[in-house]
Design a protein around this motif. Structure first.
Motif: not given
Length: 333
Positions: A27-54
């Motif tokens: 929930f929080l991670g996806a919102h954070l990734c989106e903001l960081l990407l829009h700011a021009g950063n290179s983002v690696i999302c690491a998740d085991n998808f136990s609770t994270g969602l594709k």
């Protein structure tokens, strides 16, 4: 203040940084990734998808600077990064009782070692649960806590306390640049419908016309922070100078009873749901409100979205989710 002013620049252009977001499909991670990407950063999302969602991050694949790494942080990582956000731990009781201690302790250790090898700054998403059921209200960062170390919530509370200890240990012994945020109740679009948190639970039951259960008489209080406000607080903390490590409370100091929350949800949804009472669970804090004086002073941050406005957006999100007649939001494989 423009949020992008928090990011470093070279000759007026935003400098691209390599940022790892552990738990980036949550929930929080996806919102954070989106903001960081829009700011021009290179983002690696690491998740085991136990609770994270594709589905939380599917739209982010349009960025050529976005990479998804299926990985459990209890195992070591070998990457080149400039910053690390450690959000890799389930935050709802329904999920964290499965294995949160290993994630909090061994996951933090692996990410700290990665930060040490890279000379990277690292932020730990901690929790007010480390205060336990406090004797001090509102909660201030220097309060040592009143935690039951063997209760049903202990795996999460103690895991987060140990993670904070590891962060400060790596700062002292290895000079790692650390930041610690204690995140209070956060809600908003992108929450899992089945996470069992109070806001999502109340909204879903109201939309379906089911009874809404409150515990005790519902007089226990909570403070609810809209997700956009919280993400801004995390970015501000990461951008703060090395002299400010935290821990710092991030949350909304406006306090509501659980019964008030249920009544607001019923009214905003136009639901016929009834509010019913059940016995209070063991170790459920009676009050949960942050003192954000430190965040206001050091980060120039305070939440701006009022509860009613945030609830309207969150209700609309869940209403649209159910109207689409899809179960894609539960896709985790």
């Amino acid at each position: 203040m423009n949020m992008f002013n928090l990011f470093p620049t070279h000759s007026g252009a935003i400098a691209r940084r390599r940022i790892l977001v552990a738990g980036g499909a949550g929930f929080l991670g996806a919102h954070l990734c989106e903001l960081l990407l829009h700011a021009g950063n290179s983002v690696i999302c690491a998740d085991n998808f136990s609770t994270g969602l594709k589905c939380n991050i599917r739209h982010l694949r349009d960025f050529d600077t976005f990479r998804v790494l299926r990985h459990d942080v209890v195992n070591p990582l070998d990457l080149e990064v400039d910053e690390i956000y450690n959000l890799a731990c389930p935050a709802s009781p329904r999920h964290y009782q499965a294995d949160s201690t290993n994630t909090s302790v061994f996951g933090s250790l692996n990410l700290l070692e990665l930060a040490a090898r890279n000379g990277a700054r690292i932020l730990q998403a901690s929790t007010p649960e480390i205060y336990g059921d406090p004797n001090v209200h509102p909660r201030v960062e220097n309060y040592s806590g009143n935690v039951n170390s063997f209760g049903p919530r202990a795996c999460y509370d103690e895991g987060k306390r140990r993670a904070e200890m590891l962060f400060f240990d790596f700062q002292k012994k290895h000079g790692v640049d650390v930041k610690i945020a204690r995140i209070f109740n956060t809600y908003g679009p992108g929450m899992r419908p089945d996470d069992g948190r109070v806001v999502s639970n109340f909204i879903i039951r109201a939309l379906r016309g089911n009874d809404i259960t409150i515990y005790g008489d519902g007089s226990q209080t909570r403070s609810f922070c809209f997700v956009d406000d919280l993400i801004e607080g995390l970015v501000r903390l990461m951008a703060a100078g090395p002299s400010f490590t935290g821990p710092v409370n991030l949350g909304n100091p406006d306090e509501f009873t659980v019964r008030e929350l249920a009544e607001h949800v019923v009214n905003l949804t136009g639901s016929r749901s009834k509010i019913v009472c059940q016995p209070l669970p063991v170790d459920d804090p009676r009050q949960r409100r942050p003192d954000i004086s430190l965040a206001m002073r050091e980060l120039h941050w305070r939440p701006e979205v009022p509860l009613m406005k945030g609830l309207e957006q969150t209700i609309r999100y869940f209403d649209d989710l159910f109207a689409s007649e899809t179960t894609a939001f539960l896709e985790s494989a």
